[in-house]
Design an enzyme around this catalytic site. Structure first.
Site, PDB file in Angstrom:
ATOM      1  N   GLY A 106       0.583  -1.069   0.104  1.00  0.00           N
ATOM      2  CA  GLY A 106      -0.101  -0.143  -0.067  1.00  0.00           C
ATOM      3  C   GLY A 106       0.915   1.200  -0.182  1.00  0.00           C
ATOM      4  O   GLY A 106       0.296   2.907  -0.121  1.00  0.00           O
ATOM      5  N   ASP A 107       2.136   1.230   0.252  1.00  0.00           N
ATOM      6  CA  ASP A 107       2.949   2.305   0.591  1.00  0.00           C
ATOM      7  C   ASP A 107       4.624   1.902   0.225  1.00  0.00           C
ATOM      8  O   ASP A 107       5.517   2.047   0.490  1.00  0.00           O
ATOM      9  CB  ASP A 107       2.658   2.732   2.170  1.00  0.00           C
ATOM     10  CG  ASP A 107       3.318   4.186   2.026  1.00  0.00           C
ATOM     11  OD1 ASP A 107       3.527   4.919   0.529  1.00  0.00           O
ATOM     12  OD2 ASP A 107       3.651   4.921   3.084  1.00  0.00           O
ATOM     13  N   LEU A 108       3.947   1.100  -0.824  1.00  0.00           N
ATOM     14  CA  LEU A 108       6.274   0.715  -1.217  1.00  0.00           C
ATOM     15  C   LEU A 108       6.278   1.685  -2.223  1.00  0.00           C
ATOM     16  O   LEU A 108       6.601   1.203  -3.258  1.00  0.00           O
ATOM     17  CB  LEU A 108       5.545  -1.195  -2.340  1.00  0.00           C
ATOM     18  CG  LEU A 108       7.069  -1.539  -2.075  1.00  0.00           C
ATOM     19  CD1 LEU A 108       7.290  -1.716  -0.806  1.00  0.00           C
ATOM     20  CD2 LEU A 108       6.520  -2.988  -2.320  1.00  0.00           C
ATOM     21  N   ASN A 112      10.508   2.492   1.795  1.00  0.00           N
ATOM     22  CA  ASN A 112       9.700   1.313   2.572  1.00  0.00           C
ATOM     23  C   ASN A 112      10.341  -0.244   1.874  1.00  0.00           C
ATOM     24  O   ASN A 112      10.061  -0.848   2.842  1.00  0.00           O
ATOM     25  CB  ASN A 112       8.627   1.586   2.077  1.00  0.00           C
ATOM     26  CG  ASN A 112       7.920   2.670   3.062  1.00  0.00           C
ATOM     27  OD1 ASN A 112       8.525   3.794   4.556  1.00  0.00           O
ATOM     28  ND2 ASN A 112       6.661   2.983   2.988  1.00  0.00           N
TER      29      ASN A 112
END
Length: 198
Positions: A106-108, A112
């Site tokens: 979702g927030d790659l 991260n």
């Protein structure tokens, strides 16, 4: 990660042909969302389960972010572009076939993920069950992934017609989210994507 749920769906179908097979199969997820709210940055993501990916994405990702921006900033550009884009969004999916819910980070982005002695590690997730292409939006926005990453990804999950527009649409969510987090520095990128998609 993106193919695990599709694998479970196939296993369930295969197991149904055996006596007692379905009782042993792990239940796949057949909706989009998540069992709890998650966050992308510090902003919560509403994850109420939904059978339809486009409805889920519009309501729980784009509209949620846009409503916050309109309440906070009452931006005229956003106010005029959103209704046009909202009507057009379903057309980006009409030739896409059935979308199987995939568990996404979702927030790659490059900040991260890292490596340790045991291999790659991802952290700071904003996970939920989504269209597998959703992940590509943030990856495109901030870069940091080589072409070999995309090639390997598409060997497993082949590109489908219209992927460029959908990835741009998924990138739009992250621009909206960053505009909500960090202010007007993200407005021009957001508006440019909305113009491009409208």
């Amino acid at each position: 990660m993106h193919m695990h749920n599709a694998y479970l769906l196939k296993e369930k179908e295969r197991a149904s042909s055996f006596v007692g097979g379905q009782e042993k199969a792990t239940e796949p997820i057949i909706q989009f969302g998540f069992h709890v709210p998650t966050c992308c940055g510090y902003l919560p993501q509403m994850n109420e389960w939904c059978d339809d990916w486009v409805k889920f994405f519009v309501r729980n990702r784009l509209k949620y972010q846009i409503d916050m921006l309109l309440e906070e900033r009452n931006d005229r550009d956003l106010l005029s572009l959103w209704p046009q884009l909202e009507r057009k969004i379903p057309t980006f999916f009409k030739d896409n076939g059935s979308i199987i819910p995939a568990l996404v980070h979702g927030d790659l982005w490059s900040g991260n993920y890292s490596y340790c002695a045991d291999g790659p590690v991802i952290f700071d997730p904003a996970s939920f069950y989504a269209h597998s292409e959703y992940e590509l939006g943030i990856m495109k926005m901030f870069g940091g992934f080589s072409s070999s990453v995309y090639s390997a990804y598409h060997e497993i999950i082949p590109e489908t017609k219209g992927i460029q527009k959908r990835v741009q649409l998924y990138e739009l969510f992250h621009h909206l989210n960053h505009w909500n987090h960090f202010g007007n520095g993200y407005k021009s990128g957001t508006i440019a994507i909305m113009h491009s998609l409208s």
